[in-house]
Motif scaffolding. Structure first.
Motif, PDB file in Angstrom:
ATOM      1  N   TRP A  89       0.804  -1.217   0.000  1.00 56.93           N
ATOM      2  CA  TRP A  89       0.000   0.000   0.000  1.00 56.93           C
ATOM      3  C   TRP A  89       0.838   1.269   0.000  1.00 56.93           C
ATOM      4  N   GLU A  90       1.926   1.268   0.734  1.00 51.67           N
ATOM      5  CA  GLU A  90       2.745   2.484   0.789  1.00 51.67           C
ATOM      6  C   GLU A  90       3.241   2.845  -0.606  1.00 51.67           C
ATOM      7  N   ASP A 107       2.095   6.110  -2.771  1.00 57.69           N
ATOM      8  CA  ASP A 107       3.157   7.012  -3.260  1.00 57.69           C
ATOM      9  C   ASP A 107       3.067   7.191  -4.774  1.00 57.69           C
ATOM     10  N   ARG A 108       2.839   6.112  -5.469  1.00 53.87           N
ATOM     11  CA  ARG A 108       2.722   6.175  -6.943  1.00 53.87           C
ATOM     12  C   ARG A 108       1.509   7.019  -7.351  1.00 53.87           C
ATOM     13  N   ALA A 109       0.406   6.845  -6.661  1.00 55.88           N
ATOM     14  CA  ALA A 109      -0.796   7.635  -6.950  1.00 55.88           C
ATOM     15  C   ALA A 109      -0.516   9.127  -6.751  1.00 55.88           C
ATOM     16  N   ILE A 110       0.216   9.463  -5.717  1.00 48.86           N
ATOM     17  CA  ILE A 110       0.578  10.866  -5.471  1.00 48.86           C
ATOM     18  C   ILE A 110       1.473  11.385  -6.592  1.00 48.86           C
ATOM     19  N   ARG A 111       2.469  10.587  -6.992  1.00 52.42           N
ATOM     20  CA  ARG A 111       3.368  10.999  -8.076  1.00 52.42           C
ATOM     21  C   ARG A 111       2.609  11.190  -9.390  1.00 52.42           C
ATOM     22  N   LEU A 112       1.557  10.428  -9.588  1.00 51.66           N
ATOM     23  CA  LEU A 112       0.750  10.542 -10.805  1.00 51.66           C
ATOM     24  C   LEU A 112      -0.293  11.668 -10.704  1.00 51.66           C
ATOM     25  N   LYS A 113      -0.220  12.431  -9.602  1.00 49.22           N
ATOM     26  CA  LYS A 113      -1.110  13.579  -9.377  1.00 49.22           C
ATOM     27  C   LYS A 113      -2.561  13.175  -9.118  1.00 49.22           C
ATOM     28  N   TYR A 114      -2.769  11.961  -8.626  1.00 47.84           N
ATOM     29  CA  TYR A 114      -4.109  11.551  -8.244  1.00 47.84           C
ATOM     30  C   TYR A 114      -4.523  12.361  -7.022  1.00 47.84           C
ATOM     31  N   ARG A 115      -5.807  12.491  -6.857  1.00 47.19           N
ATOM     32  CA  ARG A 115      -6.342  13.192  -5.697  1.00 47.19           C
ATOM     33  C   ARG A 115      -7.327  12.276  -4.990  1.00 47.19           C
ATOM     34  N   SER A 116      -7.493  12.501  -3.719  1.00 48.08           N
ATOM     35  CA  SER A 116      -8.429  11.696  -2.962  1.00 48.08           C
ATOM     36  C   SER A 116      -9.105  12.566  -1.914  1.00 48.08           C
ATOM     37  N   HIS A 117      -8.359  12.961  -0.893  1.00 48.24           N
ATOM     38  CA  HIS A 117      -8.909  13.786   0.179  1.00 48.24           C
ATOM     39  C   HIS A 117      -9.363  15.150  -0.349  1.00 48.24           C
ATOM     40  N   PHE A 125     -15.330   6.745   5.699  1.00 46.56           N
ATOM     41  CA  PHE A 125     -14.089   7.505   5.599  1.00 46.56           C
ATOM     42  C   PHE A 125     -13.971   8.328   4.325  1.00 46.56           C
ATOM     43  N   ARG A 126     -13.471   9.525   4.491  1.00 38.89           N
ATOM     44  CA  ARG A 126     -13.098  10.340   3.347  1.00 38.89           C
ATOM     45  C   ARG A 126     -11.868   9.691   2.712  1.00 38.89           C
ATOM     46  N   GLY A 127     -11.718   9.845   1.415  1.00 32.98           N
ATOM     47  CA  GLY A 127     -10.574   9.253   0.731  1.00 32.98           C
ATOM     48  C   GLY A 127      -9.256   9.802   1.242  1.00 32.98           C
ATOM     49  N   THR A 128      -8.208   9.032   1.064  1.00 36.75           N
ATOM     50  CA  THR A 128      -6.870   9.462   1.479  1.00 36.75           C
ATOM     51  C   THR A 128      -5.809   8.772   0.634  1.00 36.75           C
ATOM     52  N   LEU A 129      -4.729   9.485   0.408  1.00 29.71           N
ATOM     53  CA  LEU A 129      -3.526   8.888  -0.186  1.00 29.71           C
ATOM     54  C   LEU A 129      -2.395   8.888   0.832  1.00 29.71           C
TER      55      LEU A 129
END
Length: 191
Positions: free
Chosen positions: A7-8, A12-22, A119-123
């Motif tokens: 998961w970590e 991290d990859r989702a963040i690098r790809l500019k994904y959003r969640s929260h 829960f609200r989404g989170t990265l």
């Protein structure tokens, strides 16, 4: 999820790809737990699920704070049954009778799973783990405790039972000022 899934790295990859969640208004973190985790028979499963719903209704304010969602987001995507009664069984029966569909904090409509939609989404990895650990602790209580024990359990009792190896949950509860370790005395005016 804690030991086998990367998961970590995924987050991290989702963040690098500019994904959003929260940072969105529609993204949620939904956690599914197999109904078979609660017992082999439908009766055993329903008894545990009843205790889960009772816990959610009884500790709604704390769970709302933990969820990172606004009240309007919860009302739209993860509503409260508002069905608390004197016992878990009565609470469960009232919740089932409301027929609110899947957009409930604890969705009991799925055939094979109970879905926690609170829960609200989170990265953020630590928040993700804390959410998993909270659901695990609530389920553990529902499995291990009787209805009476669940009825008598305060939020203080709940957080004091969290094992130290669930450090992400404990840290997150402290961050949200939900990790109460002793009863708070209420001082009344004039005393």
């Amino acid at each position: 999820h804690m030991n086998s899934m990367p998961w970590e790295q995924i987050l991290d990859r989702a963040i690098r790809l500019k994904y959003r969640s929260h940072q969105t208004s529609t993204c949620g973190l939904h956690i599914h737990v197999s109904r078979y985790a609660f017992g082999d028979t439908e009766r055993e499963q329903d008894e545990c699920i009843a205790r889960i719903l009772y816990f959610f209704e009884k500790h709604w304010d704390e769970l709302l704070k933990f969820s990172r969602r606004t009240r309007s987001q919860l009302n739209r995507w993860a509503a409260r049954y508002a069905a608390i009664s004197d016992s878990p069984k009565e609470t469960y029966d009232k919740a089932k009778g409301k027929r609110m569909g899947r957009y409930c904090a604890v969705n009991i409509q799925n055939y094979d799973t109970v879905e926690f939609r609170l829960f609200r989404g989170t990265l953020r990895y630590s928040t993700f783990l804390a959410s998993l650990q909270l659901v695990d602790e609530i389920c553990r209580c529902a499995i291990d405790m009787t209805d009476r024990e669940m009825e008598e359990m305060s939020w203080l009792d709940f957080v004091q039972k969290i094992p130290p190896e669930k450090a992400e949950l404990i840290d997150y509860l402290k961050e949200k000022r939900l990790y109460v370790t002793e009863a708070v005395a209420v001082v009344r005016e004039g005393e």
